[in-house]
Design a protein around this motif. Structure first.
Motif, mmCIF file in Angstrom:
data_model
loop_
_atom_site.group_PDB
_atom_site.id
_atom_site.type_symbol
_atom_site.label_atom_id
_atom_site.label_comp_id
_atom_site.label_asym_id
_atom_site.label_seq_id
_atom_site.Cartn_x
_atom_site.Cartn_y
_atom_site.Cartn_z
ATOM 1 N N ASN A 96 59.973 -13.040 85.272
ATOM 2 C CA ASN A 96 59.794 -12.051 84.200
ATOM 3 C C ASN A 96 58.632 -12.421 83.290
ATOM 4 O OD1 ASN A 96 61.820 -10.264 84.946
ATOM 5 N ND2 ASN A 96 63.381 -11.313 83.738
ATOM 6 N N ALA A 97 58.514 -13.702 82.953
ATOM 7 C CA ALA A 97 57.404 -14.152 82.109
ATOM 8 C C ALA A 97 56.077 -14.029 82.850
ATOM 9 C CB ALA A 97 57.635 -15.588 81.653
ATOM 10 N N VAL A 120 64.364 -16.125 87.820
ATOM 11 C CA VAL A 120 64.225 -14.785 87.235
ATOM 12 C C VAL A 120 63.537 -14.866 85.868
ATOM 13 C CG1 VAL A 120 65.514 -12.820 86.289
ATOM 14 C CG2 VAL A 120 66.132 -13.765 88.523
ATOM 15 N N ILE A 121 63.912 -15.838 85.047
ATOM 16 C CA ILE A 121 63.275 -16.034 83.744
ATOM 17 C C ILE A 121 61.778 -16.274 83.929
ATOM 18 C CG2 ILE A 121 63.087 -17.646 81.781
ATOM 19 C CD1 ILE A 121 66.223 -17.951 82.064
ATOM 20 N N SER A 161 68.800 -17.883 88.156
ATOM 21 C CA SER A 161 68.558 -17.425 86.778
ATOM 22 C C SER A 161 67.252 -17.973 86.235
ATOM 23 C CB SER A 161 69.702 -17.842 85.861
ATOM 24 O OG SER A 161 70.898 -17.233 86.264
ATOM 25 N N ILE A 179 55.336 -11.861 85.208
ATOM 26 C CA ILE A 179 55.006 -10.431 85.247
ATOM 27 C C ILE A 179 54.456 -9.978 83.899
ATOM 28 C CG2 ILE A 179 56.004 -8.112 85.426
ATOM 29 C CD1 ILE A 179 57.899 -9.348 87.612
ATOM 30 N N ALA A 180 55.080 -10.433 82.805
ATOM 31 C CA ALA A 180 54.594 -10.074 81.466
ATOM 32 C C ALA A 180 53.159 -10.558 81.268
ATOM 33 C CB ALA A 180 55.512 -10.658 80.396
#
Length: 81
Positions: A25-26, A21-22, A18, A28-29
């Motif tokens: 995601n950041a 993944v957090i 988890s 990628i942003a």
């Protein structure tokens, strides 16, 4: 690992899926320009520290801090390249 004021070593907590993944995601942003890398790192550190506290994990100054998140994001960036 960090040393607390009492001199006792803080518990080392392995990264879980988890958390990865957090962070991903950041990352990628940030790569897509939806946020700066600095903001992504700060957001991940804040979120992971708050998450750990909610889960009863003792959080010291080193736990998932800015420097650690920066290092982990650099590692993931290298793996993606």
């Amino acid at each position: 690992m960090g040393v607390e004021k009492s001199g006792k070593m803080a518990q080392r907590v392995p990264w879980d899926m988890s958390e990865v993944v957090i962070m991903l995601n950041a990352l990628i942003a940030a790569r897509e320009g939806r946020m700066s890398r600095k903001d992504a790192i700060e957001a991940v550190s804040s979120e992971l520290r708050a998450r750990a506290k909610r889960n009863g994990i003792e959080v010291d100054d080193i736990f998932r801090n800015i420097n650690g998140i920066t290092l982990q994001m650099s590692t993931i960036t290298s793996l993606l390249s």
